[in-house]
Design a protein around this motif. Structure first.
Motif, PDB file in Angstrom:
ATOM      1  N   SER A 117     -61.752 -10.275 -39.595  1.00  0.00           N
ATOM      2  CA  SER A 117     -62.613 -10.350 -38.407  1.00  0.00           C
ATOM      3  C   SER A 117     -63.811 -11.236 -38.706  1.00  0.00           C
ATOM      4  N   LYS A 166     -57.674 -13.460 -37.113  1.00  0.00           N
ATOM      5  CA  LYS A 166     -56.734 -12.466 -36.602  1.00  0.00           C
ATOM      6  C   LYS A 166     -55.446 -12.501 -37.408  1.00  0.00           C
ATOM      7  N   THR A 206     -58.426  -7.680 -28.587  1.00  0.00           N
ATOM      8  CA  THR A 206     -57.368  -6.708 -28.823  1.00  0.00           C
ATOM      9  C   THR A 206     -56.411  -6.664 -27.641  1.00  0.00           C
ATOM     10  N   ASP A 242     -59.942  -5.838 -32.269  1.00  0.00           N
ATOM     11  CA  ASP A 242     -60.538  -7.139 -31.973  1.00  0.00           C
ATOM     12  C   ASP A 242     -60.847  -7.892 -33.248  1.00  0.00           C
ATOM     13  N   PRO A 243     -60.348  -9.115 -33.412  1.00  0.00           N
ATOM     14  CA  PRO A 243     -60.775  -9.914 -34.573  1.00  0.00           C
ATOM     15  C   PRO A 243     -62.214 -10.390 -34.418  1.00  0.00           C
TER      16      PRO A 243
END
Lengths: 358, 358, 358, 358
Positions: free
Chosen positions: B205, B200, B57, B329-330
């Motif tokens: 995710s 992403k 992220t 965050d992916p």
């Protein structure tokens, strides 16, 4: 700092060595007023006992439980419930040959390293016999859980690579106890049995995977951030000697999925919140969400095999080869399953009490 | 009965909500006389922080730790060590839209069901930010473990089905921190990164698998029959929000093996007892045997994805669709890895203290 | 194994050294939904603070509490409540002279013997300042107890041999906080004050006895056989540095009585079971019986007196004489009383939660 | 949350009802390698048993201990030590008359209020028989303490207002066990016995005060700020049914003293730090300082007196009068003394293990 107690409100302390006088357990924290008899306990113990079929060891163990305290006029008192199974007629002589010669894969070595003085007979404290005490305590836990309609199902889903097909709850409930391996896919169960008999003939052993499902678990069980429900289930399972892996819901399957594929979206059903899928296995953020709790555990093949094994003589400090005699289980999965059930019941009842649900 | 404390001798209690004033931890049970500075803690925190690369992220978090107590003239006092990270400049506004609309796969729903009143901003108590506190405590644990030469290695071995090849300890030690995904197989690491960037772009995710290895762990750690070393490791790992599976040594692989194939026979090496293989992952009967401790954990893909998701409005009691905004965050695997390391350090230090090794 | 946590369901962990950055506390286990503000805490802290009158030390301490977590929109979340009081403007210089020269009657010596490295400034961890944290936690406990109408009264009944006359609950409730010594017998209170001022002039100090009464405690609190209500109260009181004795009900008076004189016979009053007398102090078999809980504690005279005292230089290993400078309380009884109240509240709320009453 | 476990490293869990099948205890945390036999335990149990003299009850109790686990080849294993005393030939019939009619001063009422279902026979779980289990565990604790030369002395110093004169350690060690009341002032002991016989004739009972002294306790035991050595001793003593007060060192005497009179100044003696006086009773800041630990406890007169007493029928909800039949102790002080010794040993051994001294 010793670790023979499990649970925070429903506290279970086990004691006893395999070839000592007795194995037993104290349950502290059972609420008063629960109807409880020795038969209630015995029924569960009998499910675990060996010598029941061609796929288990032929040792006969008469495991009769006695309740020493905590029950009066057929009901629990809220005081500690002590239960004992006395050991009888155990022939320890084969173990004297193995003294100071740790069996590979067994706890002999580590008990020696930790305690120096240890009871090597039949595995001593590390023996599977200790799980008797867990099953006895679990029987009480199950009786308490019945009061809030929680049902625990367990079935074998894999033996030495042979996997059962996907099954419905109805099939699992109906068939799991019908096969010797406790696999509800009765056709596959036959193949599993054959595999076990084959291993037995070779003097070898095989492992497997057990799935546990808890139904009707009320939402809200689990205490973040450390005593999460899944964390405590994980600990409970891995505290069983033969268990080497545990997963919740999709478990290791998550590693191969995208977030969008496993998202467990929500909907309303008769005023209750449910999820379309249950990849989370009934637990979110460490707290039960009301969906079925799904747990799978990996059971290793028992290391008591009939083949010569290399080890070390601890006193003479030299390498030696040993042979483990006696009649051992070629596959302990169906017996470990009963212990897994008991441990899951202990976790759920402890958290139900911690949350005030019981 | 709340569950925000971990460990029995090295007791770690965390506090704080994601968008509250602070996140922090008290460590009670650290021996006196250990050199300790805020820099020692900060170094580990910085490894966990987001906004470090293209695969995490872009949120910037200035996570500066302050030690409030327990250290005097650069050394620990043996009294509780309180550490705080103050939260600053957090924009909570996006979360107000999601109030009462639990994000699927998140703990919003279960916190509501359990506590009724909960802090929905940024995940509140269930946020990954809480793990800051664990990493801070873990930094102290690691310093203590250094004194007995215990080394903890961690590396990513799988991302969305892409698996690293088998690696030697030397390679893991040398390369794991070199790649953004913390995969020591640098070639595969590139593919993993690409997979994450792809996810992403799709607003999706991915999950993965982390392997932890602890070297030079003295034999004798672990307290049967419930506080076994593997049981406590299992609990530690599953207490991390994103972790859904844990295995020790061969783990689920045992289910496909015969006893004769996985037997870890013993031999002598310079007076020490070792095993030819290490399927047991360094733990027998719940006690370390001196071989490397090997643990693998499954990490789920983060449920904060940029796609519309179906949920339920808890107050209006109706089904709705939400979109989770913000930069997420992916793939949290490389950040969760730092938390797993910390938790393993906490378990090992607690047991080293319990056994009197430290 | 460190001991900075009190309680099993309402868990209080304090931290902080007297002259360190802060003193504080984490309360884990407070139920969600309780209205709570910093003012609620501050009010109790202000009752404990020094510099309030001619009979206490003239040191000014600005003890402002900050809540770091666990409260959102004015209500508790059920997550850990962290509270901090930052230390400011403390002059530690007088203590450097006393370094390695333990003050008689203080914990300096034992902290040195136990930890070797210790914070000697202002008593460090053993300082009375640590009790700030207890009072803060106790303020929350009191708010919870209010919900079940439990009322805690405390009053000074003896200072340096001067005893208050027997008082009714009404008098205690009305007058205890009116006198500087917190003695509800206002006439005797004057004599006590004079005695304290006399001791102050002599550079000396005096001790006393505090009585605590808890009203409306529901029957059933206390967990035999070890976590009896009186056992936990005893521990709570003796965990306060200045307290050296504790008695329940008639206490040491029982040693001079016959069974027939102290028998607390039972009768019915509006359907409730009461006892004619209350020699048992509201607790039978470790469980509250619904009658007022009565506790008395002995407080020693503070050892910080202005007279030369013989001690030992720990580094030079020689006998020396020291003088303790600074402004110290000639009598800490009225301030310790606030701490005793807090500790009693902590015990009662913990047991109310353990019993499911709260 | 049940409270039948005492100690943190040396964990003692008792079980059993007075007229149930057995009373027993599990000791978890005893180090391995300690020589231990049933005779070691029996010796201490015999000191506690009734029917030994004219001043105690004439009930005969054959209390034979059996060790069920944790000992192998005469040495402890480091695993849980389970010990049981089976109850035999108990006539419960007198108690059926008293069913639902709580005896004043007994726990009958509070057990009913707390548990609703309780074992009223012979006091059930609240019976003094439970202390058998404590004495058995204490016997092991004493054996461990012997290894570090800790010696525990106990003597009766007051019975119904009759006080022994001040005695030297030598006298206490030599004479305490010589008199029936365990008073080392043998002249006063005679008077105490007469007082007890007088009470017995009147169908009455008397209380008293016991003093405990622990010698050679290493400095450094006790874990501030809550698990202080004196706090844990206080809890241990007040967890004994008949104990209603406890004081350390000068105790309540501090309330009548000035700081300058009680200051325990320090000096050097053969390189060791000692105090001229020992008003603190060997504990400063909750940590042992190496001086003798001095504790006094107040024991109430047993409420089982032969006179009619007013109570309430719990089922019929009416006031009634009962008479307690059977042979009861007119004075339990000398028997409680053995239990106090055991509890002090349990606290000291637990803290010695927590500190790493054992």
């Amino acid at each position: 700092m010793a670790g023979n107690t499990f649970g925070k409100k429903f506290r279970v302390t086990t004691f006893g060595e395999s070839h000592g006088r007795a194995v037993g357990v104290i349950v502290d924290g059972c609420p008063p007023g629960l109807e409880l008899s020795e038969e209630d306990i015995q029924r569960e113990l009998d499910r675990r006992k060996p010598g029941q079929s061609k796929i288990t060891t032929q040792r006969k163990e008469e495991d009769k439980v006695v309740i020493l305290s905590g029950v009066f006029e057929g009901k629990t008192l809220g005081t500690p419930i002590a239960m004992v199974v006395y050991n009888r007629d155990i022939d320890s002589s084969p173990y004297y040959e193995l003294r100071n010669k740790p069996r590979p894969g067994h706890a002999d070595l580590t008990y020696f390293l930790k305690y120096n003085h240890y009871d090597f007979r039949g595995g001593g404290r590390a023996s599977g016999r200790e799980t008797l005490a867990r099953v006895a305590a679990g029987a009480i836990a199950k009786k308490l859980l019945e009061k809030i309609n929680v049902e625990i199902l367990a079935h074998t889903i894999e033996i030495h690579g042979i996997r059962a097909r996907e099954l419905s709850i109805v099939e699992i409930r109906k068939n799991a106890e019908k096969s010797l391996v406790r696999c509800a896919d009765l056709e596959t169960a036959k193949k599993m049995e054959e595999e076990i008999i084959k291993a037995k003939k070779e003097g070898d052993s095989v492992g497997g995977v057990i799935e546990l499902i808890a139904l009707n678990v009320p939402p809200g069980l689990g205490e973040p951030v450390f005593d999460k429900l899944d964390a405590d289930i994980g600990k409970a399972m891995l505290s069983i000697g033969a268990v080497k892996g545990v997963e919740i819901g999709l478990g290791f399957g998550f590693a191969r999925k995208k977030g969008s594929e496993v998202k467990d979206e929500l909907y309303l059903s008769e005023g209750k919140i449910k999820t379309y899928s249950n990849n989370a296995g009934g637990i979110l953020g460490g707290i039960s969400n009301g969906m079925p709790i799904v747990v799978r555990v990996a059971v290793k093949p028992t290391p008591s095999i009939a083949k010569p094994q290399r080890t070390v003589d601890l006193k003479k400090k030299e390498e030696v080869t040993i042979e483990i005699k006696g009649r051992h289980d070629p596959c302990i999965v169906p017996r470990v399953l009963v212990v897994c059930e008991a441990m899951l019941a202990l976790v759920l009842v402890d958290h139900a009490l911690r949350s005030g649900v019981l």
